[in-house]
Design a protein around this motif. Structure first.
Motif, short mmCIF file in Angstrom:
data_model
loop_
_atom_site.label_atom_id
_atom_site.label_comp_id
_atom_site.label_asym_id
_atom_site.label_seq_id
_atom_site.Cartn_x
_atom_site.Cartn_y
_atom_site.Cartn_z
N LEU A 19 45.44 2.59 -4.34
CA LEU A 19 44.06 2.24 -4.04
C LEU A 19 43.09 3.35 -4.44
CD1 LEU A 19 44.50 0.47 -0.60
CD2 LEU A 19 43.95 -0.59 -2.79
N ASP A 52 35.91 0.53 -1.90
CA ASP A 52 37.03 0.05 -1.08
C ASP A 52 37.44 1.07 -0.02
OD1 ASP A 52 37.35 -2.50 -2.12
OD2 ASP A 52 39.00 -1.97 -3.45
N TYR A 55 39.67 -0.08 2.88
CA TYR A 55 40.76 -1.01 2.58
C TYR A 55 42.06 -0.69 3.32
CZ TYR A 55 42.64 -4.90 -0.03
OH TYR A 55 43.15 -6.12 -0.36
N ASP A 56 42.32 0.56 3.65
CA ASP A 56 43.52 0.87 4.44
C ASP A 56 43.48 0.16 5.79
OD1 ASP A 56 44.86 2.44 2.59
OD2 ASP A 56 44.44 4.35 3.59
N GLY A 59 42.56 -4.21 4.68
CA GLY A 59 43.30 -4.90 3.63
C GLY A 59 43.87 -6.24 4.05
N HIS A 65 36.63 -6.64 5.48
CA HIS A 65 36.57 -5.76 4.31
C HIS A 65 35.16 -5.74 3.73
CE1 HIS A 65 37.28 -3.66 0.68
NE2 HIS A 65 37.14 -4.72 -0.10
#
Length: 185
Positions: A19, A52, A55-56, A59, A65
Motif C-alpha cells: 500500500l 489511502d 486503508y490499514d 480496507g 474509507h
C-alpha cells in the motif's frame, strides 16, 4: 506540509508495504499530471501520496474509507482541496468531483495498480520495459488487473486528456520511481 512530513505521516498510518508502494506510485502519477496540466506539483503529489492513508484501518470497510483519511488530513492541517480530493476519490460516497485535483486523483488511483500489474507479468519485472502499446492492449483485457477500474481511468477525459495520453503520463511518471517500487528488474 512538506513532502517529507507527508511521507512520515503516511508511514505512521500505513504499514503495508504494498500500500505504501501504491501511494508512491499514485504520487508519481499525480506529479506528472500536475506538470502536464500546469497545476501545483507539490499539492498534487502530496494528495496522491496521502490518498489511502486510512486503508490499514478501513480496507475492509469501504463505507469508511477516505472519510477517515480526510479526517486525518484535516486534523493535520492540510488544505480543504486536498482533504476533499481524498474524500471524493472513493466513489462509494457519491460526492461530485469538482476540481482538477479531484479528477486527477480519481483517474490516477487505479492506473497505478494497472501499470504495476503490467510490469509484474513481464519476465524481467522491469517497469522501464513496459510500453504504452502493451498498456493499451491490456486495457482491453477485462481479466487483466481486474481491480483496476477501466471506467475510472477513462475518467481522465474529465481532465481534457485522451486515454493514451493519460496512460503515457502515468507510465513515464512511474518509471521515474521504478527502483522505489522494486520494479527495476
Amino acid at each position: 506540509m512538506t513532502r517529507e512530513e507527508a511521507f512520515e505521516l503516511l508511514k505512521q498510518h500505513l504499514k503495508n508495504e504494498n500500500l505504501v508502494n501504491h501511494s508512491l506510485a499514485v504520487e508519481a502519477i499525480m506529479r506528472g499530471l500536475a506538470e502536464e496540466l500546469g497545476e501545483d506539483v507539490e499539492q498534487f503529489g502530496i494528495t496522491g501520496l496521502l490518498h489511502d492513508i486510512d486503508y490499514d484501518v478501513t480496507g475492509d470497510d469501504p463505507q469508511r474509507h477516505s472519510l477517515l483519511g480526510a479526517e486525518i488530513l484535516e486534523k493535520h492541517g492540510l488544505p480543504a482541496g486536498v482533504v476533499y480530493a481524498v474524500k471524493v476519490h472513493n466513489e462509494i460516497h457519491g460526492l461530485k468531483r469538482q476540481s482538477l485535483l479531484d479528477k486527477a486523483l480519481y483517474a490516477a488511483d487505479p492506473a497505478s495498480g494497472f501499470i504495476i500489474a503490467a510490469a509484474l507479468v513481464r519476465p524481467d519485472k522491469d517497469l522501464n520495459n513496459v510500453q504504452l502499446k502493451s498498456l493499451k492492449k491490456r486495457f482491453k483485457e477485462k481479466a487483466f488487473a481486474r481491480g483496476a477500474s477501466r471506467e475510472q481511468m477513462a475518467a481522465c477525459s474529465e481532465l481534457g486528456l485522451e486515454l493514451d495520453q493519460f496512460l503515457n503520463i502515468a507510465l513515464e511518471s512511474m518509471k521515474k520511481i521504478a527502483p522505489s517500487l522494486g520494479l527495476n528488474g
